[in-house]
Enzyme design. Structure first.
Site, PDB file in Angstrom:
ATOM      1  CG  HIS A   1      48.203  18.771  37.453  1.00 28.22           C
ATOM      2  ND1 HIS A   1      47.165  17.666  37.246  1.00 28.22           N
ATOM      3  CD2 HIS A   1      48.519  19.400  36.530  1.00 28.22           C
ATOM      4  CE1 HIS A   1      46.891  17.967  35.989  1.00 28.22           C
ATOM      5  NE2 HIS A   1      47.619  18.975  35.433  1.00 28.22           N
TER       6      HIS A   1
ATOM      7  CD  GLU B   1      50.619  19.680  34.085  1.00 27.41           C
ATOM      8  OE1 GLU B   1      50.354  18.677  33.818  1.00 27.41           O
ATOM      9  OE2 GLU B   1      49.622  20.458  33.649  1.00 27.41           O
TER      10      GLU B   1
ATOM     11  CG  HIS C   1      47.044  22.918  33.554  1.00 28.71           C
ATOM     12  ND1 HIS C   1      46.976  21.655  34.455  1.00 28.71           N
ATOM     13  CD2 HIS C   1      46.270  23.848  33.982  1.00 28.71           C
ATOM     14  CE1 HIS C   1      45.944  21.846  35.027  1.00 28.71           C
ATOM     15  NE2 HIS C   1      45.311  22.871  35.028  1.00 28.71           N
TER      16      HIS C   1
ATOM     17  CD  GLU D   1      47.198  22.186  29.225  1.00 29.27           C
ATOM     18  OE1 GLU D   1      48.516  21.924  29.719  1.00 29.27           O
ATOM     19  OE2 GLU D   1      46.291  21.613  29.750  1.00 29.27           O
TER      20      GLU D   1
END
Ligand code: ZN
Length: 338
Positions: free
Chosen positions: A128, A165, A220, A302
Protein backbone atom coordinates in the site's frame (compact mmCIF):
# COMPACT_ATOMS: atom_id res chain seq x y z
CA UNK A 1 -17.62 -5.95 12.83
CA UNK A 2 -16.26 -8.16 10.18
CA UNK A 3 -13.81 -6.92 7.62
CA UNK A 4 -13.95 -9.98 5.50
CA UNK A 5 -16.61 -10.50 2.98
CA UNK A 6 -15.45 -14.04 2.82
CA UNK A 7 -15.63 -15.43 6.33
CA UNK A 8 -13.21 -18.09 7.46
CA UNK A 9 -14.02 -21.54 6.27
CA UNK A 10 -15.21 -23.99 8.88
CA UNK A 11 -12.22 -26.23 8.54
CA UNK A 12 -9.94 -23.35 9.37
CA UNK A 13 -11.90 -22.45 12.44
CA UNK A 14 -12.14 -26.05 13.53
CA UNK A 15 -8.41 -26.42 13.40
CA UNK A 16 -8.09 -24.15 16.36
CA UNK A 17 -8.63 -26.06 19.52
CA UNK A 18 -10.73 -23.94 21.85
CA UNK A 19 -9.08 -25.42 24.88
CA UNK A 20 -5.68 -24.37 23.69
CA UNK A 21 -5.45 -20.63 24.08
CA UNK A 22 -3.27 -18.57 21.84
CA UNK A 23 -0.46 -18.11 24.31
CA UNK A 24 -0.35 -21.77 25.20
CA UNK A 25 0.57 -22.70 21.66
CA UNK A 26 3.62 -20.51 21.50
CA UNK A 27 6.08 -23.10 22.63
CA UNK A 28 5.26 -25.25 19.67
CA UNK A 29 5.06 -22.56 17.12
CA UNK A 30 8.39 -23.08 15.45
CA UNK A 31 7.77 -26.78 15.26
CA UNK A 32 4.34 -26.14 13.89
CA UNK A 33 5.69 -23.72 11.37
CA UNK A 34 8.29 -26.23 10.29
CA UNK A 35 5.69 -28.92 9.78
CA UNK A 36 4.10 -27.01 7.05
CA UNK A 37 1.10 -28.29 5.28
CA UNK A 38 -0.24 -25.79 2.83
CA UNK A 39 -3.76 -24.67 2.79
CA UNK A 40 -5.59 -21.64 1.76
CA UNK A 41 -8.33 -19.31 2.57
CA UNK A 42 -8.66 -15.97 0.97
CA UNK A 43 -8.59 -13.06 3.32
CA UNK A 44 -10.84 -10.21 2.51
CA UNK A 45 -10.28 -6.84 3.93
CA UNK A 46 -12.10 -3.62 3.57
CA UNK A 47 -10.26 -0.40 3.97
CA UNK A 48 -10.71 1.46 7.15
CA UNK A 49 -11.54 5.04 7.78
CA UNK A 50 -8.82 6.91 9.51
CA UNK A 51 -11.42 8.44 11.72
CA UNK A 52 -11.91 5.07 13.29
CA UNK A 53 -9.89 6.33 16.22
CA UNK A 54 -12.05 6.28 19.28
CA UNK A 55 -14.29 3.57 18.02
CA UNK A 56 -13.45 0.13 19.22
CA UNK A 57 -12.45 -2.65 16.92
CA UNK A 58 -15.97 -3.94 17.07
CA UNK A 59 -17.48 -0.79 15.67
CA UNK A 60 -15.07 0.93 13.34
CA UNK A 61 -16.36 3.07 10.56
CA UNK A 62 -15.60 1.51 7.26
CA UNK A 63 -15.29 2.95 3.84
CA UNK A 64 -16.34 0.81 0.92
CA UNK A 65 -13.45 2.28 -0.95
CA UNK A 66 -11.45 -0.67 -1.94
CA UNK A 67 -10.21 -3.92 -0.72
CA UNK A 68 -6.76 -4.37 0.61
CA UNK A 69 -4.87 -6.86 -1.55
CA UNK A 70 -7.90 -9.01 -1.00
CA UNK A 71 -9.62 -11.39 -3.27
CA UNK A 72 -12.71 -10.55 -5.16
CA UNK A 73 -16.00 -11.65 -3.62
CA UNK A 74 -16.40 -15.33 -4.02
CA UNK A 75 -12.68 -15.87 -4.21
CA UNK A 76 -12.94 -18.34 -1.38
CA UNK A 77 -14.03 -20.79 -3.98
CA UNK A 78 -10.88 -20.09 -5.91
CA UNK A 79 -8.68 -20.33 -2.91
CA UNK A 80 -7.06 -23.65 -2.76
CA UNK A 81 -5.35 -26.00 -0.48
CA UNK A 82 -1.86 -26.93 -1.46
CA UNK A 83 -0.91 -30.49 -2.11
CA UNK A 84 -0.66 -32.47 1.11
CA UNK A 85 2.77 -33.64 1.94
CA UNK A 86 4.46 -31.00 -0.09
CA UNK A 87 5.93 -29.40 2.96
CA UNK A 88 9.66 -29.64 3.05
CA UNK A 89 10.94 -31.76 5.91
CA UNK A 90 14.11 -29.79 5.78
CA UNK A 91 12.41 -26.55 6.62
CA UNK A 92 14.11 -25.20 9.66
CA UNK A 93 14.39 -21.93 11.39
CA UNK A 94 17.40 -20.22 9.98
CA UNK A 95 19.24 -17.94 12.25
CA UNK A 96 21.64 -15.29 11.22
CA UNK A 97 23.14 -15.15 14.66
CA UNK A 98 25.48 -17.99 13.91
CA UNK A 99 27.09 -16.14 11.08
CA UNK A 100 30.38 -14.46 11.68
CA UNK A 101 30.35 -10.75 12.00
CA UNK A 102 31.42 -8.77 9.00
CA UNK A 103 35.14 -8.14 9.03
CA UNK A 104 36.30 -4.70 9.89
CA UNK A 105 38.30 -2.57 7.58
CA UNK A 106 41.65 -1.06 8.47
CA UNK A 107 40.05 1.96 10.07
CA UNK A 108 37.59 -0.10 12.00
CA UNK A 109 34.89 0.58 9.48
CA UNK A 110 32.96 -2.36 8.12
CA UNK A 111 34.54 -3.85 5.07
CA UNK A 112 32.39 -4.38 2.03
CA UNK A 113 30.23 -7.41 2.61
CA UNK A 114 31.32 -10.54 0.84
CA UNK A 115 30.18 -14.09 0.87
CA UNK A 116 27.35 -16.00 -0.70
CA UNK A 117 24.90 -13.13 -0.55
CA UNK A 118 27.06 -10.55 -2.28
CA UNK A 119 25.56 -9.71 -5.62
CA UNK A 120 22.19 -11.21 -4.79
CA UNK A 121 19.16 -8.99 -5.26
CA UNK A 122 16.08 -8.81 -3.07
CA UNK A 123 13.08 -6.66 -3.84
CA UNK A 124 10.99 -5.58 -0.87
CA UNK A 125 7.50 -4.34 -1.57
CA UNK A 126 6.00 -2.21 1.20
CA UNK A 127 2.29 -2.90 0.92
CA UNK A 128 0.00 0.00 0.00
CA UNK A 129 0.94 3.67 0.41
CA UNK A 130 -0.14 6.05 3.16
CA UNK A 131 -1.24 8.49 0.46
CA UNK A 132 -3.63 6.01 -1.11
CA UNK A 133 -6.37 7.21 1.23
CA UNK A 134 -6.32 10.55 -0.58
CA UNK A 135 -6.29 9.01 -4.06
CA UNK A 136 -9.09 6.53 -4.06
CA UNK A 137 -10.13 7.32 -7.62
CA UNK A 138 -6.68 6.66 -8.95
CA UNK A 139 -6.08 3.48 -7.00
CA UNK A 140 -9.48 2.10 -7.94
CA UNK A 141 -8.54 2.15 -11.61
CA UNK A 142 -8.38 -1.41 -12.81
CA UNK A 143 -5.17 -2.89 -14.12
CA UNK A 144 -4.54 -6.12 -15.97
CA UNK A 145 -3.17 -8.89 -13.76
CA UNK A 146 -3.20 -11.49 -16.50
CA UNK A 147 -5.96 -13.66 -15.14
CA UNK A 148 -8.36 -10.76 -14.64
CA UNK A 149 -8.45 -7.05 -13.98
CA UNK A 150 -8.10 -5.64 -10.52
CA UNK A 151 -7.77 -2.33 -8.69
CA UNK A 152 -4.42 -0.57 -9.15
CA UNK A 153 -3.81 -0.57 -5.42
CA UNK A 154 -5.69 -0.52 -2.14
CA UNK A 155 -5.56 1.65 0.95
CA UNK A 156 -4.67 -1.10 3.36
CA UNK A 157 -6.06 -1.21 6.84
CA UNK A 158 -5.33 0.61 10.10
CA UNK A 159 -5.29 -0.19 13.77
CA UNK A 160 -8.21 1.06 15.85
CA UNK A 161 -6.04 4.01 16.85
CA UNK A 162 -5.30 4.92 13.24
CA UNK A 163 -1.84 3.45 12.69
CA UNK A 164 -1.81 2.70 9.01
CA UNK A 165 -0.82 -0.61 7.53
CA UNK A 166 1.12 1.38 4.93
CA UNK A 167 3.20 2.99 7.69
CA UNK A 168 3.84 -0.40 9.20
CA UNK A 169 4.82 -2.03 5.93
CA UNK A 170 7.24 0.71 4.97
CA UNK A 171 8.85 0.73 8.41
CA UNK A 172 9.38 -3.03 8.43
CA UNK A 173 10.63 -2.90 4.85
CA UNK A 174 13.24 -0.31 5.71
CA UNK A 175 14.39 -2.37 8.67
CA UNK A 176 14.65 -5.43 6.43
CA UNK A 177 16.64 -3.43 3.90
CA UNK A 178 19.21 -2.46 6.51
CA UNK A 179 19.56 -6.03 7.75
CA UNK A 180 19.95 -7.48 4.28
CA UNK A 181 22.33 -4.81 3.03
CA UNK A 182 24.57 -5.55 5.99
CA UNK A 183 24.79 -9.07 4.61
CA UNK A 184 25.85 -7.81 1.21
CA UNK A 185 22.47 -8.12 -0.49
CA UNK A 186 21.39 -5.56 -3.04
CA UNK A 187 17.96 -4.38 -1.92
CA UNK A 188 15.36 -2.55 -3.98
CA UNK A 189 12.18 -1.16 -2.46
CA UNK A 190 9.21 -0.80 -4.79
CA UNK A 191 8.48 2.56 -3.22
CA UNK A 192 9.37 4.59 -0.15
CA UNK A 193 6.19 6.56 0.32
CA UNK A 194 7.43 9.21 -2.07
CA UNK A 195 4.65 8.73 -4.58
CA UNK A 196 1.27 10.36 -4.65
CA UNK A 197 -0.22 6.87 -4.60
CA UNK A 198 0.64 3.29 -5.40
CA UNK A 199 2.59 1.91 -7.22
CA UNK A 200 -0.10 -0.16 -8.90
CA UNK A 201 0.10 -3.87 -8.26
CA UNK A 202 1.21 -4.63 -11.81
CA UNK A 203 4.07 -2.18 -11.48
CA UNK A 204 5.02 -3.64 -8.13
CA UNK A 205 5.39 -7.01 -9.84
CA UNK A 206 7.32 -5.52 -12.75
CA UNK A 207 9.85 -3.92 -10.40
CA UNK A 208 10.75 -7.33 -9.01
CA UNK A 209 10.90 -8.83 -12.48
CA UNK A 210 13.04 -6.03 -13.90
CA UNK A 211 15.47 -6.33 -11.02
CA UNK A 212 15.78 -10.06 -11.74
CA UNK A 213 15.32 -10.41 -8.03
CA UNK A 214 16.40 -13.61 -6.32
CA UNK A 215 13.50 -13.12 -3.92
CA UNK A 216 10.64 -10.67 -3.61
CA UNK A 217 8.68 -10.08 -0.42
CA UNK A 218 5.61 -7.91 -0.08
CA UNK A 219 5.09 -6.73 3.48
CA UNK A 220 1.59 -6.35 4.91
CA UNK A 221 -0.58 -6.63 8.00
CA UNK A 222 -4.10 -7.98 7.82
CA UNK A 223 -7.35 -6.23 8.67
CA UNK A 224 -9.83 -8.83 9.83
CA UNK A 225 -12.04 -9.42 12.85
CA UNK A 226 -10.81 -8.85 16.37
CA UNK A 227 -9.83 -12.18 17.87
CA UNK A 228 -8.17 -13.24 14.66
CA UNK A 229 -4.48 -13.27 15.40
CA UNK A 230 -1.12 -14.30 14.06
CA UNK A 231 0.91 -14.13 10.88
CA UNK A 232 0.54 -15.85 7.56
CA UNK A 233 2.57 -16.01 4.40
CA UNK A 234 0.73 -15.93 1.08
CA UNK A 235 2.17 -18.12 -1.66
CA UNK A 236 1.41 -17.88 -5.37
CA UNK A 237 -0.93 -20.46 -6.82
CA UNK A 238 -0.19 -21.87 -10.23
CA UNK A 239 -1.98 -19.59 -12.65
CA UNK A 240 -1.72 -18.94 -16.36
CA UNK A 241 -3.50 -16.23 -18.27
CA UNK A 242 -2.38 -13.18 -20.20
CA UNK A 243 0.88 -11.96 -18.70
CA UNK A 244 0.43 -14.22 -15.70
CA UNK A 245 2.29 -17.51 -15.61
CA UNK A 246 3.49 -18.61 -12.21
CA UNK A 247 4.55 -22.15 -13.12
CA UNK A 248 8.22 -21.37 -12.59
CA UNK A 249 7.84 -19.61 -9.27
CA UNK A 250 5.36 -21.76 -7.37
CA UNK A 251 7.94 -24.14 -5.91
CA UNK A 252 10.69 -21.66 -5.02
CA UNK A 253 8.12 -19.24 -3.63
CA UNK A 254 6.86 -21.97 -1.31
CA UNK A 255 10.38 -22.59 -0.09
CA UNK A 256 10.86 -18.88 0.46
CA UNK A 257 7.55 -18.63 2.30
CA UNK A 258 8.23 -21.62 4.53
CA UNK A 259 11.58 -20.22 5.59
CA UNK A 260 10.12 -16.79 6.25
CA UNK A 261 7.27 -18.23 8.29
CA UNK A 262 9.53 -20.36 10.46
CA UNK A 263 11.94 -17.52 11.11
CA UNK A 264 9.19 -14.98 11.70
CA UNK A 265 7.69 -17.23 14.36
CA UNK A 266 11.07 -17.64 15.98
CA UNK A 267 12.02 -13.97 16.16
CA UNK A 268 8.63 -12.49 17.00
CA UNK A 269 7.05 -15.17 19.17
CA UNK A 270 3.91 -14.80 17.08
CA UNK A 271 2.02 -17.84 16.02
CA UNK A 272 0.54 -18.80 12.67
CA UNK A 273 -2.81 -17.22 11.96
CA UNK A 274 -5.65 -18.73 13.94
CA UNK A 275 -8.24 -17.80 11.34
CA UNK A 276 -6.92 -19.29 8.11
CA UNK A 277 -4.23 -21.64 6.93
CA UNK A 278 -5.23 -24.38 9.38
CA UNK A 279 -2.44 -23.38 11.72
CA UNK A 280 0.32 -23.62 9.11
CA UNK A 281 0.80 -19.91 8.61
CA UNK A 282 0.71 -20.54 4.87
CA UNK A 283 -1.99 -19.66 2.39
CA UNK A 284 -2.02 -20.10 -1.38
CA UNK A 285 -3.86 -17.52 -3.47
CA UNK A 286 -4.53 -17.09 -7.15
CA UNK A 287 -6.11 -13.65 -7.06
CA UNK A 288 -3.23 -11.33 -6.20
CA UNK A 289 -1.77 -9.41 -9.11
CA UNK A 290 1.49 -8.90 -7.30
CA UNK A 291 1.98 -12.67 -7.26
CA UNK A 292 0.34 -13.60 -10.53
CA UNK A 293 2.50 -11.24 -12.54
CA UNK A 294 5.76 -12.09 -10.81
CA UNK A 295 8.39 -14.07 -12.64
CA UNK A 296 10.60 -14.14 -9.58
CA UNK A 297 10.10 -16.12 -6.34
CA UNK A 298 7.69 -14.01 -4.33
CA UNK A 299 5.48 -14.12 -1.26
CA UNK A 300 3.33 -11.76 0.76
CA UNK A 301 3.81 -11.66 4.52
CA UNK A 302 0.82 -10.68 6.65
CA UNK A 303 2.55 -9.92 9.93
CA UNK A 304 -0.53 -9.81 12.15
CA UNK A 305 -4.06 -8.48 12.38
CA UNK A 306 -4.20 -4.73 12.85
CA UNK A 307 -7.85 -4.95 13.95
CA UNK A 308 -7.05 -7.14 16.92
CA UNK A 309 -5.97 -5.19 19.98
CA UNK A 310 -3.32 -7.68 21.06
CA UNK A 311 -1.81 -8.01 17.61
CA UNK A 312 -2.01 -4.24 17.19
CA UNK A 313 0.00 -3.80 20.35
CA UNK A 314 2.79 -5.73 18.69
CA UNK A 315 2.46 -4.14 15.28
CA UNK A 316 2.71 -0.64 16.73
CA UNK A 317 5.86 -1.45 18.70
CA UNK A 318 9.13 -0.45 16.99
CA UNK A 319 10.93 -3.15 18.94
CA UNK A 320 8.53 -5.79 17.69
CA UNK A 321 8.79 -4.49 14.14
CA UNK A 322 12.55 -4.95 14.35
CA UNK A 323 11.98 -8.57 15.34
CA UNK A 324 9.55 -8.97 12.48
CA UNK A 325 12.05 -7.51 10.03
CA UNK A 326 14.77 -9.76 11.39
CA UNK A 327 12.63 -12.84 11.01
CA UNK A 328 11.62 -12.07 7.45
CA UNK A 329 15.19 -11.15 6.54
CA UNK A 330 16.51 -14.35 8.13
CA UNK A 331 14.03 -16.33 6.07
CA UNK A 332 15.22 -14.61 2.91
CA UNK A 333 18.84 -15.23 3.85
CA UNK A 334 18.06 -18.89 4.44
CA UNK A 335 16.34 -19.09 1.07
CA UNK A 336 19.33 -17.49 -0.63
CA UNK A 337 21.68 -19.95 1.02
CA UNK A 338 23.46 -17.37 3.11
ZN1 ZN B 1 -2.08 -5.17 2.91
Amino acid sequence: MRYDDSPPQPESASSISPDRPWYARRSTLVVAAAALAPTCLAGWMVSQALSGSGSGPEQPRTLPVTASHASSPGADAKARTGAPGSASPTTTATTATGSPAAPSGPAGTPAPAKGPLAGRTVVIDPGHNTNNFQHTTEINRKVDIGTTRKECDTTGTTTASGYKEAEFSLDVSRRMKAILEARGVKVVLTHEGERAFGPCIDERARIGNAAVADAVVSVHADGTSAGNRGYHVILPARVKGGAADTAAIVAPSRELGEKIGANFARTTGSGPANYLGSGTGLVVRDDLGGLNLSTRPKVFVECGNMRDAKDAERLTSPEWRQKAAQGIADGIVGFLGG
